[in-house]
Design a protein around this motif. Sequence first.
Motif: not given
Length: 98
Positions: A53-64, A69-70
């Motif tokens: 639902k939050n692809k921009s946040a996932a992309n910003a932190y390069k979530i693979q 957890l960050i």
Amino acid sequence: MATFAELINGNKPVLVDFSAEWCGPCKMMKPILDQVKADLGDSTTIIKVDVDKNKSAANAYKIQGVPTLIVFKNGKPMWRQSGVVQADQLKSVIKKYL
């Protein structure tokens, strides 16, 4: 309601759980995060971010992979780990940034 950027820019640690509805290990994190919140109280903010639902946040932190957890403090990622992390380990990590 505060934005993601506003939340992570505070001077108290923020634990962000990047997860997904379909992810089995993500479901295992819920009681662990509940315990961490119960033990640390208002000294820490814990937020869950659904990567679908939050692809921009996932992309910003390069979530693979999920869960990832960050721990953020003052807007900077201080610690990061993928996979299920036990409550004691999470608490000791967060306490370093209190």
